[in-house]
Design a protein around this motif. Structure first.
Motif, PDB file in Angstrom:
ATOM      1  N   UNK A   2       3.077  27.398 -26.100  1.00 17.84           N
ATOM      2  CA  UNK A   2       4.302  27.977 -25.405  1.00 17.84           C
ATOM      3  C   UNK A   2       5.047  27.251 -24.525  1.00 17.84           C
ATOM      4  N   UNK A   3       4.407  26.335 -23.652  1.00 15.61           N
ATOM      5  CA  UNK A   3       4.975  25.859 -22.727  1.00 15.61           C
ATOM      6  C   UNK A   3       4.501  26.606 -21.325  1.00 15.61           C
ATOM      7  N   UNK A   4       3.627  27.660 -21.325  1.00 18.55           N
ATOM      8  CA  UNK A   4       3.241  28.435 -20.078  1.00 18.55           C
ATOM      9  C   UNK A   4       2.031  27.498 -19.693  1.00 18.55           C
ATOM     10  N   UNK A   5       1.788  27.698 -18.215  1.00 19.73           N
ATOM     11  CA  UNK A   5       0.678  27.328 -17.898  1.00 19.73           C
ATOM     12  C   UNK A   5      -0.231  28.459 -17.216  1.00 19.73           C
ATOM     13  N   UNK A   6      -1.728  28.237 -17.353  1.00 19.56           N
ATOM     14  CA  UNK A   6      -2.442  29.269 -16.862  1.00 19.56           C
ATOM     15  C   UNK A   6      -2.889  29.096 -15.360  1.00 19.56           C
ATOM     16  N   UNK A   7      -3.059  29.997 -14.664  1.00 21.66           N
ATOM     17  CA  UNK A   7      -3.094  30.044 -13.426  1.00 21.66           C
ATOM     18  C   UNK A   7      -3.927  31.333 -12.784  1.00 21.66           C
ATOM     19  N   UNK A   8      -4.214  31.367 -11.459  1.00 25.01           N
ATOM     20  CA  UNK A   8      -5.048  32.410 -10.900  1.00 25.01           C
ATOM     21  C   UNK A   8      -4.223  32.922  -9.480  1.00 25.01           C
ATOM     22  N   UNK A   9      -4.060  34.069  -9.311  1.00 27.20           N
ATOM     23  CA  UNK A   9      -3.401  34.610  -8.147  1.00 27.20           C
ATOM     24  C   UNK A   9      -4.443  34.394  -7.244  1.00 27.20           C
ATOM     25  N   UNK A  10      -4.045  33.772  -6.048  1.00 25.95           N
ATOM     26  CA  UNK A  10      -4.999  33.582  -4.827  1.00 25.95           C
ATOM     27  C   UNK A  10      -4.629  34.203  -3.708  1.00 25.95           C
TER      28      UNK A  10
END
Length: 392
Positions: free
Chosen positions: A323-331
């Protein structure tokens, strides 16, 4: 040689950009559902509780020892010729400031621009000079700036050089106004918030459902407050000041704050392999041995052995989806904004207005998200369409 005496008090200086404060107060009176102006006394009470929480002390030991209000003003003949009871309402507000011990600084308005309109001139310079001079004289522990303009960034840096922590009270507001084709907006400079030790987005706290019944938040408004006794105690428990931070700011991070860098929690990671996608370890499940509901529910105990599933890497930070999204994590979470680890050495900044389908106050450090990434005019990595990943 006399030994220097250290005070147990947290000494606070408060400085109002009067035109900005009046504009915000008018917004809540005319356009917000509260239909009430901001209370200077209620704001000072809020500051004591908020600063006490951030500084790790008690509200009784947080004292506003100096407060100043800066604004341009019409001359008496001009005010008399203006429509409405301008002089009356100005003096009425002067009485409020006097009652709260706020020193007023007024400069005459100057004619400028098209239509020869009256505008403020020199007020921001007087504001900055007075704030810095007073900080030198009184050695404030915390200076509160009720201001939104990025022009105050040099002042914040100078105050930090003195070892003074700086709190910024900001508002992001938008309304249709009257007879306007475009919405009227007020935004606090992102760069100013970034420089502050304690950035607080007040509109986030005021509009949060979590603080709808909070006596200190309600006390920010005229005729909406509660008694001093009620503001100190809620349902038999000591009052806890509302905060948009996910955790208290530690003193070490304050000491490391420099003029030319982000707060330590947002510093770039130094690892050389950070440009490569990394595996994020899923948080280890916790065993709750005692659960106590907020409404005096009976205690529930878990007895016996519980086999915990082995924690395995489940999400790849920086993974690009179809979908064009990037996975990340709030730090990192602060008041109205935060940073996301997206698998490279640079964290992605996001604002509460970048969220998709989630309230900012519901986010926690460690939450996994999907985002779109781009860069702003200054080359900073910015996340948009921030969507919280569901629990699997």
């Amino acid at each position: 040689m006399l030994k220097e005496k250290k005070s147990h008090l947290t000494r606070v200086g408060v400085f109002y950009d009067g035109n900005y404060f009046w504009h915000v107060s008018t917004f809540y009176y005319q356009y917000h559902e509260r239909k009430s102006r901001l209370s200077v006394g209620g704001l000072h009470r809020f500051l004591k509780y908020q600063i006490a929480q951030l500084e790790g002390t008690s509200p009784e030991l947080c004292k506003i020892v100096d407060a100043h209000y800066f604004r341009g003003r019409l001359t008496a003949p001009e005010a008399a010729r203006a429509s409405g009871d301008v002089l009356y309402y100005e003096r009425l507000f002067d009485d409020v400031l006097n009652a709260e011990g706020v020193t007023m600084h007024h400069l005459p308005l100057s004619r400028a621009g098209k239509g020869n309109k009256k505008k403020e001139k020199g007020v921001d310079v007087l504001f900055a000079l007075e704030a810095y001079e007073r900080a030198l004289q009184h050695e404030f522990d915390v200076v509160v700036l009720i201001a939104a303009d990025g022009d105050y960034i040099p002042l914040v840096r100078k105050l930090h050089a003195l070892g003074t922590r700086v709190m910024i009270l900001g508002w992001d507001l938008e309304h249709d106004g009257e007879a306007r084709r475009e919405p009227t907006t007020t935004y606090t400079s992102f760069e100013l918030l970034e420089e502050a030790t304690y950035p607080i987005m007040m509109n986030e706290l005021i509009d949060s459902r979590a603080f709808r019944s909070d006596p200190i938040i309600n006390g920010l408004f005229v005729n909406k407050g509660v008694s001093e006794e009620r503001s100190r105690e809620v349902k038999g428990r000591p009052y806890q000041a509302p905060t948009a931070h996910s955790r208290p700011i530690d003193s070490a991070s304050v000491d490391r704050l420099k003029d030319d860098e982000l707060p330590p929690a947002e510093e770039e990671k130094a690892s050389a392999e950070d440009d490569e996608p990394r595996l994020a370890q899923a948080p280890e499940p916790e065993v709750t041995l005692s659960v106590q509901d907020s409404i005096e529910a009976p205690e529930v105990k878990v007895i016996g052995h519980i086999d915990l599933p082995e924690a395995k890497p489940t999400i790849i930070l920086g993974e690009e989806l179809p979908s064009g999204f990037i996975r990340g994590q709030i730090n990192t979470l602060k008041a109205g904004f935060g940073f996301i680890d997206v698998g490279v050495k640079e964290n992605a900044f996001f604002h509460y207005k970048s969220l998709n389908g989630v309230n900012f106050n519901d986010l926690l450090v460690g939450d996994f998200v999907e985002v779109h990434l781009n860069r702003n005019d200054k080359g900073q990595l910015v996340a948009s369409d921030v969507t919280l990943l569901g629990q699997e």
